[in-house]
Write a protein that holds these residues in place. Sequence first.
Motif, PDB file in Angstrom:
ATOM      1  N   GLU B 112      64.095  35.323  90.799  1.00  0.00           N
ATOM      2  CA  GLU B 112      62.993  35.135  91.740  1.00  0.00           C
ATOM      3  C   GLU B 112      63.223  35.890  93.042  1.00  0.00           C
ATOM      4  N   ARG B 113      64.521  36.024  93.384  1.00  0.00           N
ATOM      5  CA  ARG B 113      64.770  36.576  94.707  1.00  0.00           C
ATOM      6  C   ARG B 113      65.350  37.971  94.723  1.00  0.00           C
ATOM      7  N   GLU B 114      66.075  38.326  93.681  1.00  0.00           N
ATOM      8  CA  GLU B 114      66.807  39.586  93.725  1.00  0.00           C
ATOM      9  C   GLU B 114      66.702  40.308  92.402  1.00  0.00           C
ATOM     10  N   SER B 115      67.018  41.584  92.458  1.00  0.00           N
ATOM     11  CA  SER B 115      67.145  42.314  91.194  1.00  0.00           C
ATOM     12  C   SER B 115      68.409  43.134  91.264  1.00  0.00           C
ATOM     13  N   SER B 116      68.899  43.500  90.105  1.00  0.00           N
ATOM     14  CA  SER B 116      70.136  44.256  90.105  1.00  0.00           C
ATOM     15  C   SER B 116      70.192  45.160  88.897  1.00  0.00           C
ATOM     16  N   GLY B 117      70.757  46.337  89.085  1.00  0.00           N
ATOM     17  CA  GLY B 117      70.929  47.250  87.957  1.00  0.00           C
ATOM     18  C   GLY B 117      72.159  46.824  87.179  1.00  0.00           C
ATOM     19  N   ILE B 118      72.037  46.693  85.870  1.00  0.00           N
ATOM     20  CA  ILE B 118      73.187  46.246  85.079  1.00  0.00           C
ATOM     21  C   ILE B 118      73.243  47.003  83.769  1.00  0.00           C
ATOM     22  N   THR B 119      74.285  46.729  83.006  1.00  0.00           N
ATOM     23  CA  THR B 119      74.375  47.283  81.666  1.00  0.00           C
ATOM     24  C   THR B 119      74.115  46.160  80.687  1.00  0.00           C
ATOM     25  N   MET B 120      73.128  46.379  79.849  1.00  0.00           N
ATOM     26  CA  MET B 120      72.766  45.347  78.891  1.00  0.00           C
ATOM     27  C   MET B 120      73.538  45.566  77.600  1.00  0.00           C
ATOM     28  N   LEU B 121      74.114  44.499  77.069  1.00  0.00           N
ATOM     29  CA  LEU B 121      74.848  44.604  75.817  1.00  0.00           C
ATOM     30  C   LEU B 121      74.200  43.711  74.780  1.00  0.00           C
ATOM     31  N   GLY B 122      73.647  44.328  73.745  1.00  0.00           N
ATOM     32  CA  GLY B 122      73.080  43.557  72.637  1.00  0.00           C
ATOM     33  C   GLY B 122      74.147  43.473  71.571  1.00  0.00           C
ATOM     34  N   ILE B 123      74.604  42.265  71.270  1.00  0.00           N
ATOM     35  CA  ILE B 123      75.787  42.140  70.409  1.00  0.00           C
ATOM     36  C   ILE B 123      75.618  41.108  69.316  1.00  0.00           C
ATOM     37  N   ASP B 124      76.543  41.145  68.404  1.00  0.00           N
ATOM     38  CA  ASP B 124      76.665  40.099  67.402  1.00  0.00           C
ATOM     39  C   ASP B 124      77.791  39.204  67.907  1.00  0.00           C
ATOM     40  N   PRO B 125      77.472  37.997  68.330  1.00  0.00           N
ATOM     41  CA  PRO B 125      78.496  37.182  68.999  1.00  0.00           C
ATOM     42  C   PRO B 125      79.733  36.939  68.133  1.00  0.00           C
ATOM     43  N   ALA B 126      79.539  36.821  66.836  1.00  0.00           N
ATOM     44  CA  ALA B 126      80.700  36.559  65.980  1.00  0.00           C
ATOM     45  C   ALA B 126      81.674  37.723  66.059  1.00  0.00           C
ATOM     46  N   GLN B 127      81.153  38.948  66.016  1.00  0.00           N
ATOM     47  CA  GLN B 127      82.013  40.134  66.109  1.00  0.00           C
ATOM     48  C   GLN B 127      82.590  40.270  67.507  1.00  0.00           C
TER      49      GLN B 127
END
Lengths: 410, 409, 250
Positions: B112-127
């Motif tokens: 709601e208040r801030e935004s930030s540039g990040i690296t998104m990681l789409g993963i398979d949690p088990a791995q």
Amino acid sequence: MNTAWRFAWRNIWRNKRRTVLTMCAIGFGAALIVFSVGLQLGQYDLMISGSTRIFQGLIQVQKRGYLNDARMRNTIPDAQSLAKKIRHETAINDIAVRANGFALVSSKERTYGVAVIGVETQYESYVSIIPGLIKSGRYLSADNANEMVIGRSLAKNLKVKLGDELTILGSGRDGSIAAAVLPVTGVFESGSRELDRSMIQIPIKTFQETFSMQTHAHAIVLYHQNSALLEPIKSQLDGILMPMNENLVAVGWDQIQPGIKESIELDYSSGWFIYIILIAIITFSIMNTFLMSVLERTREFGIMLALGFKPLNIGKLVMMEALILTVFALTIGTLIGISVNYYFLINGLTFEGMEEIAAQYNMPATITPQISLESSLLGPVTILVFTLVAALYPALKIRKLKPVEAMRHL
Amino acid sequence: MINSIRLIFALSWRNLWRNKRRTLIILFAIILGVWAMIVTAAFMRGMVFQMLEDTVDNLAGHVQIHHPQYLDDPVIDNSFNPQSAAVSKLLQDPRIALSSTRIRLAAVIVSERESSGITMLGIDPAQESKVSFIGRSVVEGRFLDSTSDNGIVIGKALADKLQTRLGKRIVLMSQDINNEIADRGFRIVGIFDAPLDPTEKSFIFIAKDNAEKMLGLKNKASEIVLRLHNTDMVNSLVNDYAQFDKNIDVMSWLKAEPYLEMMIELMDSSMFIWYLIVFLAMAFGIINTLLMAVFERTREFGLFQALGQKPGFILFQVWLEAVLMIIVGLVIGNILSWLSVLATGDGIDVSVFARGMEMLNMSNIIPFVITFDDLIVANLTVAILGMLTGLYPAWRASRLVPAHAITRI
Amino acid sequence: MRHLVIQIFSFLLLFHLAVSSQAETAAQLIRQAMDNYRGLSSYSEASMTIHRPDWERVMSMKVWTQGLDKSLVRITAPIKDKNGGSLLIGDNMWSYAPKINRVIKIPSSMSNQSWMGSDFSNNDIARADEIINNYTHTLLETKKINNRLTYIIQSVPNEDAPVVWGKEIITINDHYVLLKHEFYDQDNILIKTLTASEIKKVGDKYISLKQRMQKTDHANEWTEVVTTVVKFNVTFNKNTFTLSNLRNPR
């Protein structure tokens, strides 16, 4: 009193081998620490001047609060005249004005968010090495030219070459649209992928016009290779700034890049941890020497006591012996340490693998030790303190001597 | 013969303790020296160990597979097919212990208040949980539980920056395969704590299926990270697959950290020099102490010789005193070192220097790591050099001429 | 712009909600309202004042909107910004900077940046249809303000909606004028408020001519839009919502 010193001196040499061995231990410790501290401090100098030389400078004049809140509107009014004034009054020429902004830069194919830096084309090379790292094309030519230099990774990602035009789109100081189209006149390679990917530089007047800055800018960067002058120069700057505009402050490299300061402190503390251990080992090593030299003269001291010497004076005598021995050894050791430092000061010290790393981080490949009061005396003085404390132990034992018993000692 | 040896041992041992104070003082020096050697070595090894762990753990793995242009330009176009024949074959290599396939792209996270540039990681949690730090770093809430989990896991420092918390919703924005805006709301189901602040601020984790849906990706991955059974296998694996398939690029983690490599190499040689220095500091004391002891017993030695003992006997006996002293010092020094290291538990906390440590990419807790090699080198150095040092006083003792010796006062 | 748009269609929404406050029915009705609304178009002229503690800036602009997903904003004053503007089609936004004669597509990462330095974000300007698709709407209460029947509607974003707000509260009167639009975070703290005033009748519709967007924590910072001209059911040239029109005003 003179007699006492002569007496002490002669006592030391009564057992040549023992004294020489002891002096060797002390001298060795002194020489080692002097050299080591000299090397450490020299290395830190290198680190500081290396990182400040790349881009951030030694000191920056900024609006108060800009350091933590780098907003477009926290500006220095009339920046270039102020810079001129500072150059004149401090007689330092390595000073340059900078304006910092954030914008989208677009080529035909791509758009990226980058930091846009407005620079004084004539002075920027005095405070940063980037103008000197142009790999193709050339650096900016005039403060109001329509030119831009970008990092190599950025050029690659945008798929542009020299001469291609890029569009800059951002927000100006007053919130209005800041837009410009500039050709790429030079491409730099700083060695840091980060810098090469996320920074472009344009001439300052062009920046000011594009971002509605008028004569404002964000920082006046000052570089000096002797980082020890940080405080004196800062005070001098405060003196110039205070009467003019109380909203301007001078911030040092340690505030701009605190990580460097702390890693230096970390390294120095761990160094001293090691030195103290070493000094402790040496101290215990030689404690026996002092002890023995007192115990074997028990009979002698007994006679002296019987003759009327005060125990205190005998104690003093023993301390004087320790003092002379230590100071003598320390002097030689320190001189050796300083000479070794001097040798490497002239010739520079390198060891294997340093060259590659240095090339990568744009640092010179040789370390020169620092010869200063700190490097030359701090270690030896510490050793002196330790050894005198060690000598206290046997000296105190003398007070317990009873003359008659003592004389009968074997 | 045996009796002589027993006699010599007894004599040497008792001689040592005839002057308790003297022996104790020099013993102290030896113990301090041995302790210093072992503990500092353990500290330096611990530092390097931690740096390695942090790097490997911190998403780098041992070996990484990417699209050839991904590293220079980590955008969605530079993805590769993780199920191609080449990749499948690679993944069957016996040297590989674990792998994790990821979608990894720049994105913006908004609260709601801030935004930030990040690296998104789409993963398979088990791995992923087995391959990198994230599996054990979730301190609030939980980690993702399947490849279709609708939640997001973010770092503590990021949550603070965004002024948001566990249980709240945030929006992720990125660009999809058609260069259009792709955005979606996610609820924060877990918060992780990593040794380094920047890690917490840069990386967020969502389920791979959701990443694919959001970005319009099918059968594409940004990277595959491999953990091998052994660090030594890295170079050979990378070499074997370097030119394997032109659609993928296989890289070792060390390529990303050349500085580390240099540090490790330098460490062994500088460790040895340090040992020598410490020993030298002790040696003066050892020699002096022994010489004094010998000198005191001049008459005694003279008597021995007059009684028929060979000079060799005396030499051996005095030398043995040195050796025994050193052995005692070594034993106690080793025990003390081991106890000190035990006492520090997980390691020492240097968060006073937090920002400096960050620059070196190191966390604030440095463990002490005693390696077998270091122990051996340290002990051998002291033992061998000590025994050599002891020869000098022993030799002097054996050279005493009986007549002179006895008449000595 | 978005709020003009919300205002315009909200009367349809409200009409149906007034009849039933059940969320599901409301959703169906909203869909119907949307279908009805798709044909609506408008033209307006407005001036935007951006007020900050130490300065103030005023811009004049012309706005064309078609349905929910097309709008064109063109700046007419001051000279510095003249002819610049934004074109919004669906989820995409392009900006034109006359100084350099370039059109730039605004990437998603910039959508939270302020639009032209105001307190409206690019997102606020662009994403009008979000209000319908991504929320669940409920009528909270009905009361009388200034002798008019006023409806307070709560809109809560759906679980995976790309909306950060915890909820939004819209206050509408029975002339279908949006009086207030409040944005709450997920802890129910009010973050920013759009307040409307100066309500006039234009043709057969009521419109608020003055709107102010204000963040709760900065009292001395606000943006106000004052509409001077507004026409509905305008027919547009085929070319109106195109990049070439954005760049080259006719």
